[in-house]
Design an enzyme around this catalytic site. Structure first.
Site, mmCIF file in Angstrom:
data_model
loop_
_atom_site.group_PDB
_atom_site.id
_atom_site.type_symbol
_atom_site.label_atom_id
_atom_site.label_comp_id
_atom_site.label_asym_id
_atom_site.label_seq_id
_atom_site.Cartn_x
_atom_site.Cartn_y
_atom_site.Cartn_z
ATOM 1 C CB CYS A 100 80.174 -40.984 65.090
ATOM 2 S SG CYS A 100 81.969 -41.144 64.956
ATOM 3 C CB CYS A 104 87.282 -36.547 66.894
ATOM 4 S SG CYS A 104 85.668 -36.154 66.280
ATOM 5 C CD GLU A 258 82.411 -47.276 64.950
ATOM 6 O OE1 GLU A 258 81.291 -47.578 64.492
ATOM 7 O OE2 GLU A 258 82.680 -46.145 65.389
ATOM 8 C CB CYS A 300 80.770 -35.655 69.018
ATOM 9 S SG CYS A 300 81.046 -37.096 70.067
HETATM 10 FE FE1 SF4 Z 1 82.880 -39.919 66.717
HETATM 11 FE FE2 SF4 Z 1 82.542 -38.312 68.809
HETATM 12 FE FE3 SF4 Z 1 84.689 -39.925 68.676
HETATM 13 FE FE4 SF4 Z 1 84.421 -37.780 67.062
HETATM 14 S S1 SF4 Z 1 84.652 -37.772 69.300
HETATM 15 S S2 SF4 Z 1 85.110 -39.807 66.466
HETATM 16 S S3 SF4 Z 1 82.236 -37.778 66.653
HETATM 17 S S4 SF4 Z 1 82.526 -40.541 68.850
#
Ligand code: SF4
Ligand code: FE
Length: 494
Positions: A100, A104, A258, A300
């Protein structure tokens, strides 16, 4: 051009005095702590790829406000093509980092606040939207890494915010001043906040009129007085302190790092307040954010699964099973699940439509379906990866076993499979697969962007079941037969 380099991003974090705690201990500099470093490195990739000429079109875009080329992570979606490119960006970053990359949440929060401030102004005659645009211009210019904060602790789940014994279970305004507001509360599961420049705070639920104090949206610098981050633990995270391949994804970490973010009476000046008491708009804000964010997961997690499928396919070569028809079919199964969610995310984006403010929203049924599929497919893809990789995933010796001369030769000898590959290669792949299919990854896939039931409720609401019943009635009993066609006689009376 307002695009930070990766080094500028990390240096800018060092300049902030972020108050953070890892495993109970105060951290001097988040940018230099080994528990946070892999997550910072992942965000740094988002900055790095924006400078790569081959990714320019996907990673950067012309700002609709200034006409300057800005990072796509600070952009307001202006078309369905923008939404599609966002999903492509997520898949690219997922493929590059295997985890991740955190930005986003801030992006979708920026878009949600852009839209809701417009809506509030239309309904209430306020001037939040101009205020937000001024803030957005600064975000674009400085290419900020922002975290979105939506999930409140929620206390007793059967009680509303205003009914809680402890009123701080949902972030609220505790003081209204001439020049701003003071907020108190906490947000949980906050992705990337600990290594961000700022947090976009939003309500996490629809609100009733008497819950005015809970209707607050604002931007808070990550190092504002009263803000503190308490970093969460992940499976195997102490391996980060050991170094080596046992971490699984040593450079980029597992999921997004997190934290719990606490707002211990934080003052927010008026120019950073984008909702202050307008309870009637809270549910729409949550909905805007969640819908955009749910579509993301096809991008993602698609990129992450590409890496996992690659690691699994290579593992079959290391084991010498890659030509087996059953093994190949199981790889196809992984690919099938992955491409299904990616296709839905692209579909939700291609079918995007403009909101009143001009920002483009993804098609909500498909966006929710993406996330619903992710809650299953990420587990299922992981299950097939475990199946193909073997029990060794759960029992392999630590990397340091290879360094002890008393046992190294045994570890080498009895983990050797296809002699074309070194034993360490098998261990590295195994560690990657072990960590990237750990509970941390799985739980993120099921609960991130809303738990499965949240999508199911929206899906049922959007499905218009009555219309489907009417369709069935019409097909079965319809009286639109064209005369002269050779239809069989209908035997059941209407
Ligand atoms: Fe993380 Fe996917 Fe959420 Fe982006 S969309 S913050 S990569 S979990
Ligand atoms: Fe997430």
């Amino acid at each position: 051009m307002p695009l930070k380099t990766p080094v500028q991003y990390v240096d800018s974090l060092r300049e902030l005095k972020i108050r953070a705690y890892v495993n109970g201990e105060r951290v001097d500099s988040v940018a230099d702590h080994p528990a946070i470093a892999p997550h910072i490195n992942t965000v740094a990739k988002t900055y790095e790829l924006a400078h790569a000429p081959e990714h320019r079109d996907v990673m950067t875009v012309e700002s609709h406000m200034t006409g300057e080329r800005v990072h796509r992570y600070t952009h307001i979606f202006q078309s369905a093509d923008d939404l599609v490119k966002k999903i492509q960006m997520l898949r690219l970053l997922g493929q590059t980092t295997g985890t991740c990359f955190q930005r986003c949440v801030g992006l979708d929060a920026l878009n949600a606040l852009y839209a809701i401030t417009y809506d509030i102004d239309q309904g209430e005659g306020s001037d939040y939207h101009q205020r937000f645009r001024a803030y957005l211009a600064q975000v674009q210019k400085a290419d900020l890494m922002l975290a979105g904060a939506m999930t409140d602790p929620k206390g007793h789940r059967a009680l509303r915010p205003s009914q809680q014994e402890d009123p701080d279970q949902f972030v609220r305004v505790v003081e209204r001043r001439e020049d701003g507001v003071v907020i108190r509360g906490a947000k949980l599961h906050n992705t990337g906040g600990i290594n961000s420049h700022g947090i976009l705070v939003m309500p996490g639920t629809g609100l009733k009129e008497e819950e005015r104090d809970y209707a607050v949206a604002c931007a808070v610098p990550a190092d504002a007085a009263g803000v503190l981050f308490i970093f969460g633990r992940q499976s195997n995270d102490s391996r980060k302190l050991e170094g080596g391949c046992d971490i699984g994804n040593p450079r980029f970490g597992v999921v997004g790092g997190e934290a719990m973010v606490v707002f211990d009476d934080v003052f927010v000046p008026n120019e950073r307040v984008f909702m202050n008491g307008e309870t009637g708009y809270a549910a729409t804000l949550v909905n805007y954010f969640a819908t955009w964010h749910r579509a993301n997961y096809g991008g993602c997690k698609g990129g992450n699964a590409d890496v996992l499928i690659g690691a699994t396919a290579k593992m079959t070569k290391v084991l010498g099973t890659e030509r087996n028809a059953v093994v190949r079919d199981k790889l196809i199964e992984m690919i099938h699940m992955n491409e299904t969610t990616y296709a839905s995310a692209i579909g939700a984006s291609a079918m995007g439509y403009p909101l009143l403010c001009g920002a483009y929203m993804v098609e909500p049924m498909m966006a929710n379906t993406v996330k619903q599929n992710i809650t299953r497919n990420v587990y299922e893809i992981g299950r097939v990866s475990h199946d193909l990789s073997g029990g060794f995933l759960a029992t392999m010796p630590g990397e340091k076993s290879f360094d002890n001369p008393e046992i190294a030769r045994f570890v080498e000898k009895y983990h050797q499979a296809n002699p074309e590959y070194e034993t360490r290669e098998r261990v590295k792949l195994g560690r990657y697969i072990e960590n990237m299919t750990s509970v941390t990854t799985m739980v993120e896939a099921i609960h991130g962007a809303g738990s499965p039931q949240a999508q199911r409720i929206v899906m049922l609401g959007l499905a218009e079941i009555d219309k489907k019943i009417a369709m069935a009635d019409q097909v079965i009993d319809g009286d639109d037969d064209v005369e002269g066609l050779p239809l069989p006689e209908r035997r059941v009376d209407k």
